[in-house]
Design an enzyme around this catalytic site. Structure first.
Site, PDB file in Angstrom:
ATOM      1  N   CYS A   1      -4.569   2.520   1.973  1.00 47.66           N
ATOM      2  CA  CYS A   1      -3.765   2.768   3.167  1.00 47.66           C
ATOM      3  C   CYS A   1      -2.478   3.526   2.817  1.00 47.66           C
ATOM      4  O   CYS A   1      -2.001   3.480   1.674  1.00 47.66           O
ATOM      5  CB  CYS A   1      -3.357   1.453   3.824  1.00 47.66           C
ATOM      6  SG  CYS A   1      -4.701   0.541   4.576  1.00 47.66           S
ATOM      7  N   CYS A   9      -2.112  -3.023   8.254  1.00 45.01           N
ATOM      8  CA  CYS A   9      -3.224  -3.960   8.113  1.00 45.01           C
ATOM      9  C   CYS A   9      -2.772  -5.190   7.313  1.00 45.01           C
ATOM     10  O   CYS A   9      -1.676  -5.226   6.734  1.00 45.01           O
ATOM     11  CB  CYS A   9      -4.409  -3.281   7.426  1.00 45.01           C
ATOM     12  SG  CYS A   9      -4.230  -3.141   5.642  1.00 45.01           S
ATOM     13  N   ASN A  30      -2.943   7.761   3.988  1.00 48.53           N
ATOM     14  CA  ASN A  30      -4.195   7.059   3.673  1.00 48.53           C
ATOM     15  C   ASN A  30      -5.134   7.994   2.925  1.00 48.53           C
ATOM     16  O   ASN A  30      -5.188   9.208   3.195  1.00 48.53           O
ATOM     17  CB  ASN A  30      -4.852   6.465   4.927  1.00 48.53           C
ATOM     18  CG  ASN A  30      -5.125   7.453   6.036  1.00 48.53           C
ATOM     19  OD1 ASN A  30      -4.403   8.435   6.212  1.00 48.53           O
ATOM     20  ND2 ASN A  30      -6.151   7.200   6.814  1.00 48.53           N
ATOM     21  N   ILE A  31      -5.839   7.419   1.969  1.00 46.70           N
ATOM     22  CA  ILE A  31      -6.757   8.185   1.117  1.00 46.70           C
ATOM     23  C   ILE A  31      -8.094   7.457   1.138  1.00 46.70           C
ATOM     24  O   ILE A  31      -8.220   6.356   0.568  1.00 46.70           O
ATOM     25  CB  ILE A  31      -6.210   8.282  -0.319  1.00 46.70           C
ATOM     26  CG1 ILE A  31      -4.793   8.884  -0.319  1.00 46.70           C
ATOM     27  CG2 ILE A  31      -7.166   9.107  -1.194  1.00 46.70           C
ATOM     28  CD1 ILE A  31      -4.049   8.733  -1.639  1.00 46.70           C
ATOM     29  N   GLU A  32      -9.064   8.048   1.844  1.00 49.21           N
ATOM     30  CA  GLU A  32     -10.359   7.373   2.012  1.00 49.21           C
ATOM     31  C   GLU A  32     -11.327   7.735   0.893  1.00 49.21           C
ATOM     32  O   GLU A  32     -11.057   8.608   0.058  1.00 49.21           O
ATOM     33  CB  GLU A  32     -10.932   7.734   3.397  1.00 49.21           C
ATOM     34  CG  GLU A  32     -10.025   7.249   4.504  1.00 49.21           C
ATOM     35  CD  GLU A  32     -10.595   7.405   5.895  1.00 49.21           C
ATOM     36  OE1 GLU A  32     -11.569   8.161   6.081  1.00 49.21           O
ATOM     37  OE2 GLU A  32     -10.042   6.751   6.803  1.00 49.21           O
ATOM     38  N   GLU A  40       0.599   2.886   3.650  1.00 42.87           N
ATOM     39  CA  GLU A  40       1.722   2.024   3.257  1.00 42.87           C
ATOM     40  C   GLU A  40       1.635   1.677   1.779  1.00 42.87           C
ATOM     41  O   GLU A  40       2.629   1.712   1.052  1.00 42.87           O
ATOM     42  CB  GLU A  40       1.696   0.716   4.062  1.00 42.87           C
ATOM     43  CG  GLU A  40       1.824   0.897   5.562  1.00 42.87           C
ATOM     44  CD  GLU A  40       0.482   0.990   6.260  1.00 42.87           C
ATOM     45  OE1 GLU A  40      -0.419   1.704   5.759  1.00 42.87           O
ATOM     46  OE2 GLU A  40       0.325   0.363   7.323  1.00 42.87           O
TER      47      GLU A  40
HETATM   48  N1  THU Z   1      -5.000   2.579   7.528  1.00 40.05           N
HETATM   49  C1  THU Z   1      -3.780   2.751   6.940  1.00 40.05           C
HETATM   50  O1  THU Z   1      -3.549   3.743   6.252  1.00 40.05           O
HETATM   51  N2  THU Z   1      -2.833   1.804   7.145  1.00 40.05           N
HETATM   52  C2  THU Z   1      -3.028   0.667   7.889  1.00 40.05           C
HETATM   53  O2  THU Z   1      -2.203  -0.219   7.873  1.00 40.05           O
HETATM   54  C3  THU Z   1      -4.228   0.545   8.715  1.00 40.05           C
HETATM   55  C4  THU Z   1      -5.365   1.416   8.304  1.00 40.05           C
HETATM   56  C5  THU Z   1      -6.038   3.597   7.307  1.00 40.05           C
HETATM   57  C6  THU Z   1      -7.162   3.148   6.433  1.00 40.05           C
HETATM   58  C7  THU Z   1      -8.261   4.068   6.871  1.00 40.05           C
HETATM   59  O3  THU Z   1      -8.175   5.269   6.152  1.00 40.05           O
HETATM   60  C8  THU Z   1      -7.970   4.355   8.329  1.00 40.05           C
HETATM   61  O4  THU Z   1      -6.625   3.961   8.541  1.00 40.05           O
HETATM   62  C9  THU Z   1      -8.861   3.621   9.316  1.00 40.05           C
HETATM   63  O5  THU Z   1      -8.910   2.276   9.027  1.00 40.05           O
END
Ligand code: THU
Length: 126
Positions: free
Chosen positions: A53, A86, A42-44, A55
């Site tokens: 996300c 998600c 995941n890259i925020e 995936e």
């Molecule tokens: N996140 C994912 O990488 N994959 C998911 O399917 C659920 C959420 C990440 C997004 C965000 O960086 C962190 O989890 C919290 O929501």
């Protein structure tokens, strides 16, 4: 590559997570039909909606390299229990791997397998 190996690769990818806002790390490892794998994390972003996300990082890396057919995706997170994909990621999975599987690991290190079709029934498609 078996499910355990995919999970371990997803854990390695999770180390690259950029998640200073949620502090929730996620890693993924995608197995293509041709046997190749693509990992993602995941890259925020400070503009939260721009977050990607793990995936989708893995799937988009693969698609951008010309891959289109995927069998499985392993997903791990830094939380206590299973990290389910998600809704947006389920929709992206439905585009490229509707007959595929999602591989997760519970907090007893047991591997659980789910079908994309079961995680997103009645998926939207054009
Ligand atoms: N996140 C994912 O990488 N994959 C998911 O399917 C659920 C959420 C990440 C997004 C965000 O960086 C962190 O989890 C919290 O929501």
């Amino acid at each position: 590559m078996d499910n355990r190996q995919l999970i371990e690769k997803a854990k390695e990818a999770m180390e690259n997570s950029y998640s200073p806002y949620s502090n929730f790390k996620v890693g993924a490892c995608l197995l293509c039909k041709d046997g190749t794998i693509y990992t993602g994390c995941n890259i925020e972003n400070s503009s939260f909606g721009a977050t990607n996300c793990a995936e989708r990082t893995a799937i988009f890396k693969a698609v951008s390299e010309g891959k289109r057919e995927f069998l499985k995706i392993a997903v791990v997170g830094s939380g206590e229990d299973l990290t389910f994909p998600c809704g947006i990621c389920r929709q992206v999975m439905s585009e490229f791997m509707l007959d595929g599987e999602v591989i997760l690991e519970d907090n007893n290190r047991e591997i659980k397998v789910f079908k994309v079709r079961d995680l997103l029934p009645y998926a939207f498609s054009l």
